[in-house]
Design a protein around this motif. Structure first.
Motif, PDB file in Angstrom:
ATOM      1  N   THR A   1      44.620  36.874  48.467  1.00  0.00           N
ATOM      2  CA  THR A   1      45.884  37.395  47.949  1.00  0.00           C
ATOM      3  C   THR A   1      46.535  38.271  49.007  1.00  0.00           C
ATOM      4  O   THR A   1      45.870  39.124  49.611  1.00  0.00           O
TER       5      THR A   1
ATOM      6  N   HIS B   1      41.944  36.248  43.813  1.00  0.00           N
ATOM      7  CA  HIS B   1      43.206  35.716  43.291  1.00  0.00           C
ATOM      8  C   HIS B   1      43.845  36.734  42.364  1.00  0.00           C
ATOM      9  O   HIS B   1      43.156  37.537  41.722  1.00  0.00           O
TER      10      HIS B   1
ATOM     11  N   PRO C   1      44.093  29.667  40.529  1.00  0.00           N
ATOM     12  CA  PRO C   1      42.958  29.905  41.426  1.00  0.00           C
ATOM     13  C   PRO C   1      42.247  28.611  41.809  1.00  0.00           C
ATOM     14  O   PRO C   1      42.169  27.674  41.023  1.00  0.00           O
TER      15      PRO C   1
ATOM     16  N   GLU D   1      45.479  24.064  45.003  1.00  0.00           N
ATOM     17  CA  GLU D   1      44.162  24.562  44.596  1.00  0.00           C
ATOM     18  C   GLU D   1      43.197  23.408  44.344  1.00  0.00           C
ATOM     19  O   GLU D   1      41.999  23.495  44.657  1.00  0.00           O
TER      20      GLU D   1
ATOM     21  N   SER E   1      48.930  34.213  46.164  1.00  0.00           N
ATOM     22  CA  SER E   1      47.482  34.017  46.037  1.00  0.00           C
ATOM     23  C   SER E   1      47.223  32.550  46.329  1.00  0.00           C
ATOM     24  O   SER E   1      47.847  31.677  45.702  1.00  0.00           O
ATOM     25  N   TYR E   2      46.316  32.246  47.264  1.00  0.00           N
ATOM     26  CA  TYR E   2      46.239  30.889  47.801  1.00  0.00           C
ATOM     27  C   TYR E   2      44.832  30.597  48.293  1.00  0.00           C
ATOM     28  O   TYR E   2      44.052  31.518  48.583  1.00  0.00           O
TER      29      TYR E   2
ATOM     30  N   ASP F   1      39.788  32.261  47.094  1.00  0.00           N
ATOM     31  CA  ASP F   1      41.197  32.510  47.371  1.00  0.00           C
ATOM     32  C   ASP F   1      41.416  33.821  48.111  1.00  0.00           C
ATOM     33  O   ASP F   1      40.526  34.664  48.218  1.00  0.00           O
TER      34      ASP F   1
END
Length: 387
Positions: free
Chosen positions: A305, A356, A299, A77, A381-382, A303
């Motif tokens: 998910t 996120h 987060p 992140e 979540s990325y 982002d």
């Protein structure tokens, strides 16, 4: 005779700029040696600043305390935030993609001071999966070429690789189903994504298209180049292999064979004769890869998910899946159904959502969804891919 003065309240007329030979005399061309000296000075300052940044990166490691391994120092992140700032600051002349690549390599080298990350990918060396690893993790990471997508999952689960990179979809050919199916049972999490422009070349040892009797390629590559092959090599035998790099390895042994692969495979396997480039049917051919790991990260501010939803067999089941996200203003980027492998004619939905899992709206939507379906599994979540 006295010269005329400008009338009161009116500015004196401006002199016209010199033109022609006079202008050239005012602005002589730069001396090459002087320009190079300026560049050398800038290079020294850049090198000093990189060294200074590396020193601060070590201090970050010390501030985190004694951690178990390199993977514990990695913060995707934070990297995404840094790269977005690079893009926001860019005013040219270099492109966003070039500057992102430069900063990615700097961050990769700084992180490797602790210990290089080990990244599993679909091998052998020279695949597009390896290119995705280099784009996302930089050249200071240690790549582990593996024999299959299933093996990439296994090595990350076992801890032999810190992360894995696996293809999940192509802009023209759709989903790579084996990757989605692995998430049905795997406990790994999605930690990032990579978008890679895929340019397919026809490579051979001789470089003569009239010599080609068979072509080696991954089935996805055959699908991406189907129209070109029908027009240019309609009689050639198409031999599917586990990867384009494997096809290049086989093709290098005969003058009547060719491979469909990327430029990196041509260099690795000595197929320096490019018969045709590029040959993919879609000029914007892009493959999306997922970075898989063992945890979800905080987060980044922009982002995505991914969730997996197992539904009850009842009327309106899909409506029940989508309604909570609509109510909470969450955009759905993608939905894909696959057999659940739990019971006959039962399905699971793979869904990509904007946001996120720690966002309040996402928490509320998922809580509502869990009441309506058989099971909800958060895959990750990325950060959204940076160009």
């Amino acid at each position: 005779m006295a010269s005329k003065k400008p009338a009161a309240g009116k500015p004196a007329p401006k002199k016209k700029p010199a033109s022609g030979r006079a202008a050239q005399a005012v602005a002589p061309p730069p001396v090459l040696a002087d320009v190079r000296a300026q560049i050398d000075g800038i290079d020294r300052r850049i090198q000093e600043l990189i060294a200074e940044r590396a020193g601060f990166a070590l201090q970050v490691g010390k501030a985190k305390g004694k951690l178990a391994a390199a993977v514990d120092y990695y913060r995707p992140e934070r990297e995404a935030q840094v790269l977005r700032m690079v893009v926001d600051r860019n005013e040219g002349p270099l492109s966003d993609e070039v500057l992102v690549h430069v900063f990615r390599e700097i961050m990769s080298a700084c992180l490797a001071q602790q210990e290089p990350l080990k990244i599993g990918y679909l091998g052998p060396e020279g695949t597009f999966s390896q290119q995705a690893v280099l784009k996302h993790f930089g050249r200071s990471a240690h790549g582990l070429p593996l024999g299959s997508i299933e093996e990439v999952f296994q090595e990350v689960e076992a801890g032999n690789a810190d992360f894995g990179v696996v293809p999940v979809e192509n802009s023209g050919q759709g989903t790579i189903q084996v990757t989605l199916d692995m998430f049905l049972t795997s406990q790994l999490k999605i930690c990032g994504e990579v978008e890679l422009m895929v340019h397919q070349y026809l490579l051979s040892r001789s470089g003569r298209i009239e010599d080609i009797e068979r072509v080696y390629a991954h089935p996805q590559a055959f699908a991406q180049t189907a129209a070109w092959l029908r027009s240019n090599l309609p009689k050639a035998e198409k031999v599917p292999v586990s990867s384009n790099a494997e096809g290049a390895r086989r093709a290098r042994g005969a003058d009547d064979a060719a491979a469909i692969a990327g430029e990196s495979a041509a260099h690795v396997y000595g197929l320096k004769k490019v018969i045709m480039r590029p040959i993919q049917d879609d000029k914007d051919n892009t493959t999306r890869f997922l970075v898989i790991g063992r945890r979800i990260f905080p987060p980044s501010g922009h982002d995505r998910t991914s969730i997996l939803v197992f539904i009850h067999d009842k009327p309106g089941a899909l409506f029940d899946v989508l309604s909570p996200f609509a109510r909470h203003g969450i955009s759905m980027n993608r939905i894909e159904s696959r057999p659940s492998h739990q019971a006959k004619w039962e399905y699971a939905f793979f869904i990509d959502l904007a946001g996120h899992v720690e966002d309040e709206a996402m928490k509320q939507a998922l809580a509502e969804l869990e009441k309506e379906v058989a099971q909800v599994k958060v895959l990750g979540s990325y950060p959204v891919a940076v160009p």
